[in-house]
Write a protein that holds these residues in place. Structure first.
Motif, PDB file in Angstrom:
ATOM      1  N   ALA A  96      30.238 -40.725  28.961  1.00  0.00           N
ATOM      2  CA  ALA A  96      28.957 -41.427  29.005  1.00  0.00           C
ATOM      3  C   ALA A  96      29.119 -42.924  28.743  1.00  0.00           C
ATOM      4  CB  ALA A  96      27.986 -40.824  27.998  1.00  0.00           C
ATOM      5  N   MET A  97      30.193 -43.298  28.071  1.00  0.00           N
ATOM      6  CA  MET A  97      30.451 -44.705  27.775  1.00  0.00           C
ATOM      7  C   MET A  97      31.080 -45.432  28.964  1.00  0.00           C
ATOM      8  SD  MET A  97      29.349 -45.239  24.699  1.00  0.00           S
ATOM      9  CE  MET A  97      29.885 -46.927  24.699  1.00  0.00           C
ATOM     10  N   MET A  98      31.468 -44.668  30.005  1.00  0.00           N
ATOM     11  CA  MET A  98      32.117 -45.291  31.164  1.00  0.00           C
ATOM     12  C   MET A  98      31.079 -45.874  32.116  1.00  0.00           C
ATOM     13  SD  MET A  98      34.955 -42.370  31.948  1.00  0.00           S
ATOM     14  CE  MET A  98      35.016 -42.783  33.688  1.00  0.00           C
ATOM     15  N   GLU A  99      31.344 -47.096  32.567  1.00  0.00           N
ATOM     16  CA  GLU A  99      30.436 -47.733  33.522  1.00  0.00           C
ATOM     17  C   GLU A  99      30.369 -46.920  34.803  1.00  0.00           C
ATOM     18  OE1 GLU A  99      30.887 -51.827  34.480  1.00  0.00           O
ATOM     19  OE2 GLU A  99      30.840 -52.450  32.384  1.00  0.00           O
ATOM     20  N   PRO A 117      27.260 -48.437  28.283  1.00  0.00           N
ATOM     21  CA  PRO A 117      28.158 -49.596  28.367  1.00  0.00           C
ATOM     22  C   PRO A 117      27.463 -50.931  28.034  1.00  0.00           C
ATOM     23  CG  PRO A 117      28.534 -48.135  30.225  1.00  0.00           C
ATOM     24  CD  PRO A 117      27.340 -47.608  29.492  1.00  0.00           C
ATOM     25  N   ASN A 118      26.211 -51.075  28.488  1.00  0.00           N
ATOM     26  CA  ASN A 118      25.485 -52.306  28.163  1.00  0.00           C
ATOM     27  C   ASN A 118      25.200 -52.414  26.667  1.00  0.00           C
ATOM     28  OD1 ASN A 118      25.415 -53.454  30.650  1.00  0.00           O
ATOM     29  ND2 ASN A 118      23.297 -52.867  31.124  1.00  0.00           N
ATOM     30  N   MET A 119      24.888 -51.285  26.035  1.00  0.00           N
ATOM     31  CA  MET A 119      24.640 -51.311  24.577  1.00  0.00           C
ATOM     32  C   MET A 119      25.898 -51.784  23.859  1.00  0.00           C
ATOM     33  SD  MET A 119      22.611 -47.770  23.888  1.00  0.00           S
ATOM     34  CE  MET A 119      21.926 -47.053  25.354  1.00  0.00           C
ATOM     35  N   LYS A 120      27.035 -51.249  24.289  1.00  0.00           N
ATOM     36  CA  LYS A 120      28.306 -51.606  23.660  1.00  0.00           C
ATOM     37  C   LYS A 120      28.614 -53.085  23.867  1.00  0.00           C
ATOM     38  CE  LYS A 120      32.998 -49.944  23.149  1.00  0.00           C
ATOM     39  NZ  LYS A 120      34.058 -49.122  23.708  1.00  0.00           N
ATOM     40  N   ARG A 121      28.311 -53.533  25.063  1.00  0.00           N
ATOM     41  CA  ARG A 121      28.597 -54.927  25.412  1.00  0.00           C
ATOM     42  C   ARG A 121      27.781 -55.911  24.564  1.00  0.00           C
ATOM     43  NH1 ARG A 121      28.178 -57.181  31.602  1.00  0.00           N
ATOM     44  NH2 ARG A 121      28.000 -59.361  31.079  1.00  0.00           N
ATOM     45  N   TYR A 122      26.529 -55.565  24.295  1.00  0.00           N
ATOM     46  CA  TYR A 122      25.648 -56.519  23.616  1.00  0.00           C
ATOM     47  C   TYR A 122      25.544 -56.315  22.109  1.00  0.00           C
ATOM     48  CZ  TYR A 122      24.385 -58.682  27.946  1.00  0.00           C
ATOM     49  OH  TYR A 122      24.447 -59.388  29.111  1.00  0.00           O
ATOM     50  N   ALA A 123      25.915 -55.152  21.621  1.00  0.00           N
ATOM     51  CA  ALA A 123      25.833 -54.913  20.177  1.00  0.00           C
ATOM     52  C   ALA A 123      27.116 -55.373  19.498  1.00  0.00           C
ATOM     53  CB  ALA A 123      25.632 -53.423  19.929  1.00  0.00           C
ATOM     54  N   ASP A 124      27.023 -55.730  18.234  1.00  0.00           N
ATOM     55  CA  ASP A 124      28.253 -55.955  17.465  1.00  0.00           C
ATOM     56  C   ASP A 124      28.837 -54.610  17.062  1.00  0.00           C
ATOM     57  OD1 ASP A 124      28.306 -58.744  17.506  1.00  0.00           O
ATOM     58  OD2 ASP A 124      26.781 -58.854  15.941  1.00  0.00           O
ATOM     59  N   GLU A 125      27.935 -53.661  16.795  1.00  0.00           N
ATOM     60  CA  GLU A 125      28.369 -52.301  16.457  1.00  0.00           C
ATOM     61  C   GLU A 125      27.459 -51.307  17.159  1.00  0.00           C
ATOM     62  OE1 GLU A 125      29.932 -53.055  11.958  1.00  0.00           O
ATOM     63  OE2 GLU A 125      28.496 -51.421  12.266  1.00  0.00           O
ATOM     64  N   TRP A 142      21.893 -53.314  35.807  1.00  0.00           N
ATOM     65  CA  TRP A 142      22.808 -54.356  36.251  1.00  0.00           C
ATOM     66  C   TRP A 142      22.154 -55.721  36.021  1.00  0.00           C
ATOM     67  CZ3 TRP A 142      27.367 -52.182  37.649  1.00  0.00           C
ATOM     68  CH2 TRP A 142      28.368 -53.051  38.074  1.00  0.00           C
ATOM     69  N   VAL A 143      20.902 -55.795  36.386  1.00  0.00           N
ATOM     70  CA  VAL A 143      20.162 -57.056  36.240  1.00  0.00           C
ATOM     71  C   VAL A 143      20.077 -57.462  34.770  1.00  0.00           C
ATOM     72  CG1 VAL A 143      17.937 -58.201  36.594  1.00  0.00           C
ATOM     73  CG2 VAL A 143      18.778 -56.572  38.300  1.00  0.00           C
ATOM     74  N   ILE A 144      19.726 -56.506  33.924  1.00  0.00           N
ATOM     75  CA  ILE A 144      19.502 -56.848  32.518  1.00  0.00           C
ATOM     76  C   ILE A 144      20.791 -57.318  31.849  1.00  0.00           C
ATOM     77  CG2 ILE A 144      19.831 -54.617  31.326  1.00  0.00           C
ATOM     78  CD1 ILE A 144      17.122 -55.231  29.963  1.00  0.00           C
ATOM     79  N   SER A 145      21.933 -56.865  32.353  1.00  0.00           N
ATOM     80  CA  SER A 145      23.173 -57.280  31.707  1.00  0.00           C
ATOM     81  C   SER A 145      23.848 -58.466  32.386  1.00  0.00           C
ATOM     82  CB  SER A 145      24.150 -56.104  31.625  1.00  0.00           C
ATOM     83  OG  SER A 145      24.550 -55.726  32.909  1.00  0.00           O
TER      84      SER A 145
END
Lengths: 107, 144
Positions: free
Chosen positions: B92-95, B116-124, A34-37
């Motif tokens: 697994a992709m669900m928060e 979810p964080n990977m998806k949020r920060y990656a373009d792909e 949570w923190v990292i994002s």
């Protein structure tokens, strides 16, 4: 506001770092993903989590400093890793809410 | 140091259940990208996504390997493991959905935010997984 100013104003302990980093916001949470994002660059991050992983999270999230609330201490391994990675660690006996309220009046 | 048309590649071994050195690959990549003068915001996005993949490998997959490719067009990391695989990638992709054991949660992980964080920060983001074989996660951030 510089970290060292906050340390002086609120009677915190500077565990690592020179206190020169600039605090531009506040974030509080113990869940590391949570923190990292959600923490923003320059945030002061308040937590009671004291394992070594807080260092990598703080470094990647680019927070200004970690504040260990409620008198939580860290072991030597955490201190060394924080120093190596240029992560500023602070300690405070205050609870999280009090740290946030008092810091928000200063920054 | 700068990216003048060439390709930079980096390889790391990620140790299983080693929470002391977890994140070191991502931290090293961050230092390298900063030296290369890549945009700060893109470096932050890429390394946060990579960190989540790295931590997942430590927690769930008995460790693995990371291969990073830096070109003038994009930043790419492929993290592969020989772990148990993901039976339901959609879930697994669900928060908030997590299979992390309690001792992992006590360290502050297991919030169900990794993928979810990977998806949020990656373009792909590409996740290929086979139960009993392993998982390959590929994260790409474009530079232009």
């Amino acid at each position: 506001m510089k970290v060292k100013t906050l340390v002086e104003e609120l009677g915190m302990t500077l565990i690592t770092g020179d206190g020169e980093k600039e605090i531009t916001g506040i974030y509080a949470c113990d869940l590391l993903s949570w923190v990292i994002s959600h923490a923003k660059t320059g945030d002061l991050w308040v937590t009671v989590m004291n394992n070594v992983n807080i260092v990598a999270v703080a470094s990647l999230a680019e927070v200004a400093c970690i504040v260990l609330a409620e008198g939580v201490t860290v072991d030597e391994q955490v201190v060394n890793k924080a120093s190596e990675n240029g992560v500023t660690l602070l300690g405070s006996s205050m609870p999280t809410a009090e740290i946030i309220v008092k810091t928000s009046k200063l920054i | 140091m700068g990216l003048s048309g060439q390709k930079v590649t980096l390889r790391y071994t990620i140790a299983a259940e080693d929470f002391i050195s977890a994140g070191e690959a991502s931290s090293h990549v961050k230092k390298t990208l900063n030296k290369l003068g890549i945009s700060h915001e893109l470096v932050k996005r890429f390394t946060i996504a990579m960190y989540e993949a790295e931590i997942n490998t430590v927690i769930h997959a008995n460790g693995g390997e990371a291969y990073v490719e830096i070109t003038p067009e994009k930043l790419m990391v492929r993290i592969s493991d020989n772990g148990p695989g993901i039976s339901d990638i959609e879930k697994a992709m669900m928060e908030g959905w997590s299979t992390a054991p309690e001792h992992i949660s006590e360290m502050g992980f297991g919030a169900g935010m990794g993928l979810p964080n990977m998806k949020r920060y990656a373009d792909e983001l590409a996740v290929e997984s086979e139960v009993g074989v392993g998982t390959v996660v590929t994260i790409t951030v474009y530079l232009s």
